[in-house]
Design a protein around this motif. Structure first.
Motif, PDB file in Angstrom:
ATOM      1  N   LEU A  35       0.833  -1.203   0.000  1.00 46.95           N
ATOM      2  CA  LEU A  35       0.000   0.000   0.000  1.00 46.95           C
ATOM      3  C   LEU A  35       0.868   1.253   0.000  1.00 46.95           C
ATOM      4  CD1 LEU A  35      -2.607  -0.995   2.728  1.00 46.95           C
ATOM      5  CD2 LEU A  35      -2.946  -0.972   0.264  1.00 46.95           C
ATOM      6  N   PRO A  36       0.429   2.291  -0.690  1.00 52.16           N
ATOM      7  CA  PRO A  36       1.167   3.563  -0.648  1.00 52.16           C
ATOM      8  C   PRO A  36       0.796   4.317   0.640  1.00 52.16           C
ATOM      9  CG  PRO A  36      -0.706   3.752  -2.118  1.00 52.16           C
ATOM     10  CD  PRO A  36      -0.678   2.334  -1.627  1.00 52.16           C
ATOM     11  N   LEU A  37       1.337   3.868   1.772  1.00 58.69           N
ATOM     12  CA  LEU A  37       0.944   4.401   3.077  1.00 58.69           C
ATOM     13  C   LEU A  37       1.121   5.909   3.176  1.00 58.69           C
ATOM     14  CD1 LEU A  37       2.248   1.606   5.477  1.00 58.69           C
ATOM     15  CD2 LEU A  37      -0.087   2.022   4.683  1.00 58.69           C
ATOM     16  N   ASP A  38       2.194   6.440   2.591  1.00 61.81           N
ATOM     17  CA  ASP A  38       2.426   7.884   2.626  1.00 61.81           C
ATOM     18  C   ASP A  38       1.272   8.641   1.969  1.00 61.81           C
ATOM     19  OD1 ASP A  38       3.904  10.379   2.865  1.00 61.81           O
ATOM     20  OD2 ASP A  38       4.270  10.186   0.709  1.00 61.81           O
ATOM     21  N   LYS A  39       0.816   8.144   0.845  1.00 65.89           N
ATOM     22  CA  LYS A  39      -0.280   8.834   0.129  1.00 65.89           C
ATOM     23  C   LYS A  39      -1.594   8.697   0.888  1.00 65.89           C
ATOM     24  CE  LYS A  39       2.743   9.753  -2.946  1.00 65.89           C
ATOM     25  NZ  LYS A  39       3.929  10.112  -2.217  1.00 65.89           N
ATOM     26  N   ILE A  40      -1.816   7.562   1.531  1.00 69.38           N
ATOM     27  CA  ILE A  40      -3.025   7.374   2.337  1.00 69.38           C
ATOM     28  C   ILE A  40      -3.024   8.349   3.507  1.00 69.38           C
ATOM     29  CG2 ILE A  40      -4.223   5.747   3.862  1.00 69.38           C
ATOM     30  CD1 ILE A  40      -3.222   3.510   1.913  1.00 69.38           C
ATOM     31  N   VAL A  41      -1.868   8.543   4.127  1.00 70.18           N
ATOM     32  CA  VAL A  41      -1.756   9.498   5.237  1.00 70.18           C
ATOM     33  C   VAL A  41      -2.049  10.910   4.748  1.00 70.18           C
ATOM     34  CG1 VAL A  41      -0.131  10.563   6.863  1.00 70.18           C
ATOM     35  CG2 VAL A  41      -0.229   8.080   6.635  1.00 70.18           C
ATOM     36  N   HIS A  42      -1.497  11.284   3.594  1.00 69.51           N
ATOM     37  CA  HIS A  42      -1.772  12.615   3.033  1.00 69.51           C
ATOM     38  C   HIS A  42      -3.270  12.788   2.774  1.00 69.51           C
ATOM     39  CE1 HIS A  42       2.070  14.687   2.183  1.00 69.51           C
ATOM     40  NE2 HIS A  42       2.559  13.463   2.342  1.00 69.51           N
ATOM     41  N   PHE A  43      -3.889  11.796   2.167  1.00 63.02           N
ATOM     42  CA  PHE A  43      -5.327  11.845   1.900  1.00 63.02           C
ATOM     43  C   PHE A  43      -6.103  12.067   3.197  1.00 63.02           C
ATOM     44  CE2 PHE A  43      -9.458   9.821   1.825  1.00 63.02           C
ATOM     45  CZ  PHE A  43     -10.032  10.308   0.665  1.00 63.02           C
ATOM     46  N   LEU A  44      -5.790  11.271   4.210  1.00 64.77           N
ATOM     47  CA  LEU A  44      -6.517  11.349   5.484  1.00 64.77           C
ATOM     48  C   LEU A  44      -6.287  12.675   6.202  1.00 64.77           C
ATOM     49  CD1 LEU A  44      -6.016   7.712   6.812  1.00 64.77           C
ATOM     50  CD2 LEU A  44      -8.119   8.729   5.883  1.00 64.77           C
ATOM     51  N   MET A  45      -5.073  13.210   6.143  1.00 61.29           N
ATOM     52  CA  MET A  45      -4.805  14.499   6.800  1.00 61.29           C
ATOM     53  C   MET A  45      -5.638  15.613   6.170  1.00 61.29           C
ATOM     54  SD  MET A  45      -0.711  14.582   7.813  1.00 61.29           S
ATOM     55  CE  MET A  45      -0.242  15.205   6.238  1.00 61.29           C
ATOM     56  N   TYR A  46      -5.679  15.659   4.853  1.00 57.63           N
ATOM     57  CA  TYR A  46      -6.421  16.734   4.187  1.00 57.63           C
ATOM     58  C   TYR A  46      -7.920  16.489   4.208  1.00 57.63           C
ATOM     59  CZ  TYR A  46      -2.296  19.291   3.138  1.00 57.63           C
ATOM     60  OH  TYR A  46      -1.164  20.049   3.290  1.00 57.63           O
ATOM     61  N   PHE A  47      -8.332  15.243   4.230  1.00 57.28           N
ATOM     62  CA  PHE A  47      -9.744  14.921   4.431  1.00 57.28           C
ATOM     63  C   PHE A  47     -10.178  15.424   5.812  1.00 57.28           C
ATOM     64  CE2 PHE A  47     -13.020  11.953   5.972  1.00 57.28           C
ATOM     65  CZ  PHE A  47     -13.989  12.131   4.995  1.00 57.28           C
ATOM     66  N   GLY A  48      -9.333  15.219   6.808  1.00 56.29           N
ATOM     67  CA  GLY A  48      -9.634  15.677   8.165  1.00 56.29           C
ATOM     68  C   GLY A  48      -9.687  17.185   8.279  1.00 56.29           C
ATOM     69  N   VAL A  49      -8.710  17.863   7.696  1.00 55.69           N
ATOM     70  CA  VAL A  49      -8.691  19.330   7.763  1.00 55.69           C
ATOM     71  C   VAL A  49      -9.884  19.917   7.023  1.00 55.69           C
ATOM     72  CG1 VAL A  49      -7.463  21.399   6.959  1.00 55.69           C
ATOM     73  CG2 VAL A  49      -6.228  19.598   8.154  1.00 55.69           C
ATOM     74  N   ALA A  50     -10.113  19.476   5.796  1.00 52.02           N
ATOM     75  CA  ALA A  50     -11.237  20.011   5.025  1.00 52.02           C
ATOM     76  C   ALA A  50     -12.565  19.629   5.673  1.00 52.02           C
ATOM     77  CB  ALA A  50     -11.181  19.510   3.579  1.00 52.02           C
TER      78      ALA A  50
END
Length: 132
Positions: A35-50
């Motif tokens: 899994l591209p864990l780094d990209k999943i973390v980025h997705f989740l961080m910006y999903f959370g902020v937005a």
């Protein structure tokens, strides 16, 4: 003090995002993963902020999404781009990547759908139940 009450979740989410974006990670090799864990973390961080921005905005503005696009959609997109540029050109221990920016942007878009199809109906029902 009023701004903390109105936008508390958003302020905390943005501050946490900034800390996570600029802290110097320990120098350990991550375990191999399919899994591209780094990209999943980025997705989740910006999903959370937005998502936090949408929640605070809709809660304080009576479920009127139109005006929230600049704050809850545009701001995190621009912030994600600026952070990637700063990581690339102003830090020696982080690098900016187009893939990270894409993951950030997809998180912001997903939060838009969350706002429209989950938060708006939920906040509307809560508002209606308080009026009764």
């Amino acid at each position: 003090m009023m701004i903390l009450r109105k936008y508390g979740f958003s302020i905390l989410a943005v501050l946490l995002l900034l800390v996570l974006s600029f802290f110097k990670p320990p120098s350990i090799d991550p375990p191999p993963s399919l899994l591209p864990l780094d990209k999943i973390v980025h997705f989740l961080m910006y999903f959370g902020v937005a998502g936090a921005l949408w929640f605070d905005y809709l809660r304080g503005n009576g479920n009127k999404m139109k005006r929230g696009y600049g704050v809850a959609f545009g701001f995190p997109l621009v912030l994600g781009g600026v952070i990637e540029l700063v990581q690339e050109y102003a830090t020696s221990y982080r690098g900016g990547e187009w893939g990270d920016f894409l993951a950030n942007s997809l998180g912001v878009v997903a939060a838009l759908f969350l706002a429209r199809y989950v938060l708006m109906p939920l906040l509307s029902r809560l508002s209606d139940s308080r009026k009764k």
